[in-house]
Design an enzyme around this catalytic site. Structure first.
Site, PDB file in Angstrom:
ATOM      1  N   ASP A 108       0.945  -1.199  -0.038  1.00  0.00           N
ATOM      2  CA  ASP A 108       0.097   0.107  -0.056  1.00  0.00           C
ATOM      3  C   ASP A 108       0.970   1.336   0.063  1.00  0.00           C
ATOM      4  OD1 ASP A 108      -2.240   1.971   0.790  1.00  0.00           O
ATOM      5  OD2 ASP A 108      -0.976   1.907   2.858  1.00  0.00           O
ATOM      6  N   ASP A 300      -1.231  -0.310   6.142  1.00  0.00           N
ATOM      7  CA  ASP A 300      -1.424   0.370   7.414  1.00  0.00           C
ATOM      8  C   ASP A 300      -2.635   0.574   7.814  1.00  0.00           C
ATOM      9  OD1 ASP A 300      -1.600   2.423   5.455  1.00  0.00           O
ATOM     10  OD2 ASP A 300      -1.488   3.773   6.945  1.00  0.00           O
ATOM     11  N   ASP A 304      -6.881  -1.401   4.332  1.00  0.00           N
ATOM     12  CA  ASP A 304      -6.169  -2.241   3.747  1.00  0.00           C
ATOM     13  C   ASP A 304      -6.325  -3.681   4.575  1.00  0.00           C
ATOM     14  OD1 ASP A 304      -4.300  -0.532   2.402  1.00  0.00           O
ATOM     15  OD2 ASP A 304      -3.371   0.059   4.196  1.00  0.00           O
TER      16      ASP A 304
HETATM   17  P1  ADP Z   1      -4.287   4.906  -0.312  1.00  0.00           P
HETATM   18  O1  ADP Z   1      -4.825   3.452  -0.920  1.00  0.00           O
HETATM   19  O2  ADP Z   1      -3.102   5.311  -0.798  1.00  0.00           O
HETATM   20  O3  ADP Z   1      -3.829   4.472   1.099  1.00  0.00           O
HETATM   21  P2  ADP Z   1      -6.898   6.044   0.102  1.00  0.00           P
HETATM   22  O4  ADP Z   1      -7.613   4.903  -0.815  1.00  0.00           O
HETATM   23  O5  ADP Z   1      -6.938   6.165   1.407  1.00  0.00           O
HETATM   24  O6  ADP Z   1      -5.301   5.863  -0.457  1.00  0.00           O
HETATM   25  O7  ADP Z   1      -7.601   7.193  -0.647  1.00  0.00           O
HETATM   26  C1  ADP Z   1      -7.406   7.310  -2.324  1.00  0.00           C
HETATM   27  C2  ADP Z   1      -7.808   8.459  -2.673  1.00  0.00           C
HETATM   28  O8  ADP Z   1      -8.887   9.162  -2.317  1.00  0.00           O
HETATM   29  C3  ADP Z   1      -6.745   9.712  -2.182  1.00  0.00           C
HETATM   30  O9  ADP Z   1      -5.523   9.662  -2.905  1.00  0.00           O
HETATM   31  C4  ADP Z   1      -7.568  10.839  -2.489  1.00  0.00           C
HETATM   32  O10 ADP Z   1      -7.465  11.454  -3.681  1.00  0.00           O
HETATM   33  C5  ADP Z   1      -9.076  10.431  -1.930  1.00  0.00           C
HETATM   34  N1  ADP Z   1      -9.427  10.885  -0.780  1.00  0.00           N
HETATM   35  C6  ADP Z   1      -9.613   9.673   0.264  1.00  0.00           C
HETATM   36  N2  ADP Z   1     -10.208  10.281   1.429  1.00  0.00           N
HETATM   37  C7  ADP Z   1     -10.008  11.506   1.317  1.00  0.00           C
HETATM   38  C8  ADP Z   1     -10.448  12.644   2.063  1.00  0.00           C
HETATM   39  N3  ADP Z   1     -10.776  12.833   3.229  1.00  0.00           N
HETATM   40  N4  ADP Z   1     -10.293  13.846   1.355  1.00  0.00           N
HETATM   41  C9  ADP Z   1      -9.887  14.145   0.411  1.00  0.00           C
HETATM   42  N5  ADP Z   1      -9.503  13.191  -0.654  1.00  0.00           N
HETATM   43  C10 ADP Z   1      -9.603  11.867  -0.178  1.00  0.00           C
HETATM   44 MG    MG Z   2      -2.688   3.491   3.585  1.00  0.00          MG
END
Ligand code: ADP
Ligand code: MG
Length: 405
Positions: A108, A300, A304
């Protein structure tokens, strides 16, 4: 976070522990099943052919060795104990064995490869709005979100002493962003998929590898915030070590956009999949498993957890990650140190090596002992003494695992 906050075992866990026996342990159990009839046969033959009650007794005594049963658990226990002291929690010997045979590593991005503490680098309002108006709107909308990006927005607003506005009907859209009603306006903050009115706005910021948070008010684009996250400094070295251990397939899985993912993946020399929704990560794990791979997943966050549980070995960034991820994973890193990842691979291989050595040693020892006893070279008293030697050998050999570097 200290070791005591690690989820404790509950009563039904006995069955679970049974199910978690390593394959080598099951091999030892099966072996024990055959062992008794074989020994009885050797004893009977010794008596029938050589009519020597002493030799027959010696056969039974020398065979009475528990070292086959000890060979696996002692080594696993030594490794798991030594690892725990160094901040690596391994939830069972089964996972050490699976780790030793793993060939795919999925990672991730946010919070795992990066520190997970993004900072807002650009604030770009469209026309009418001012910079601080846009930031106030975004920070208010993000007020109740637990996402690290939301925290970054709030920190940016607090640094400029901007007031929060009244928020109602907050809703998180996992992997995309949030929706909320701020001061009577309908606000959406998130990626391009959640805010389609963004169009191709701010593409140049994305080229820089930044994560964009588009802000839309009442269906109209109000502006964009750009966030940058820092790569954990030890990650490149850790991934090199993992590659040198023969793990050829390393892939970055992220909900972030294509350009951010590709910039990072290129820098690390790994493959990537971007724009993944939380459910897609578990799909990626299953797809590899269906091809016969053994998959290690490092993550993390709450999103996930399903993929961590599905992987053959889920590794949670324990110290930095969420409790749900730690609960779902099979290995937890209780120190924020990526070098523990190649380390756990090495520990697993070393452990399996010691287990195999224990088994071969015991088997050889028993064959030689049985032969000597059956042929009358080993009196029962000596046989009794000889019987405990392999246990000592196994303890000594396994104790090497306690002194890992
Ligand atoms: P990752 O898989 O890299 O851990 P997430 O699945 O948590 O990322 O989030 C994916 C995308 O969704 C982020 O890169 C962002 O563009 C958008 N996103 C998620 N949560 C938020 C939030 N609270 N505010 C703004 N954008 C968000
Ligand atoms: Mg993450």
């Amino acid at each position: 976070r200290d070791l005591h906050s690690f989820p404790t075992r509950r009563s039904s866990d006995l069955e679970e522990a049974e199910a978690h026996r390593a394959e080598v342990q099951r091999f030892a159990d099966r072996f024990s099943g055959y062992y008794l009839p074989v020994i009885a046969g050797v004893a009977a033959l010794t008596f029938l052919i050589r009519h020597d009650p002493l030799a027959t007794t010696a056969v039974l005594v020398v065979a009475c060795s528990c070292s086959i049963a000890l060979a696996t658990p002692i080594a696993m226990l030594a490794s798991i104990g030594a690892s725990a002291r160094r901040g690596l929690l391994i939830k069972g010997g089964k996972y050490l064995e699976a780790l030793a045979r793993a060939d795919v590593l999925l990672i991730d991005k946010t919070g795992t490869l990066t520190l997970g503490r993004p900072e807002i680098t650009d604030i770009v309002p469209v026309s009418k709005l001012s910079r601080s108006e846009l930031l106030t709107l975004a920070a208010s909308a993000e007020r109740f979100s637990e996402h690290p990006l939301a925290e970054a927005v709030r920190v940016a607003a607090e640094q400029e002493d901007l007031p929060f506005q009244e928020v109602k009907d907050f809703e998180a859209v996992p992997g995309m962003g949030i929706r909320a009603n701020v001061n009577g306006s309908f606000l959406v903050v998130g990626n391009r998929r959640l805010v389609p009115e963004a169009g191709a706005f701010a593409a140049e910021l994305e080229e820089e590898g930044k994560t964009l948070l588009f802000v839309s008010r009442n269906g109209e684009l109000a502006g964009v915030l750009a966030a940058a996250d820092t790569l954990r400094p030890e990650v490149p070295a850790a991934l090199d070590q993992v590659r040198n251990l023969g793990i050829k397939r390393i892939e970055l899985l992220t909900g972030d956009n294509e350009r951010v993912a590709s910039a990072l993946a290129q820098r690390l020399g790994v493959e990537f999949r971007a724009n993944l929704l939380p459910g897609h990560k578990i799909g990626a794990v299953r797809a590899y498993q269906a091809e016969g791979h053994r998959v290690v997943m490092v993550g993390d966050g709450v999103n996930d957890a399903p993929a961590l549980a599905q992987a053959d070995i889920g590794i949670a960034m324990g110290a930095a990650g969420s409790d749900i991820a730690i609960e779902a994973a099979h290995v937890a890193l209780m120190r924020e140190d990526w070098l523990l990842v190649p380390e756990v691979f090495r520990i697993a291989r070393r452990t399996l090596g010691v287990v195999k050595m224990n088994l071969v040693f015991t088997a050889l020892y028993n064959v030689v002992g049985l032969a000597l006893a059956a042929l009358g070279f080993l009196p029962p008293i000596l046989a009794a003494a000889a019987q405990s030697l392999p246990d000592l050998g196994i303890l000594g050999n396994s104790a090497r695992l306690l002194r890992q570097r």
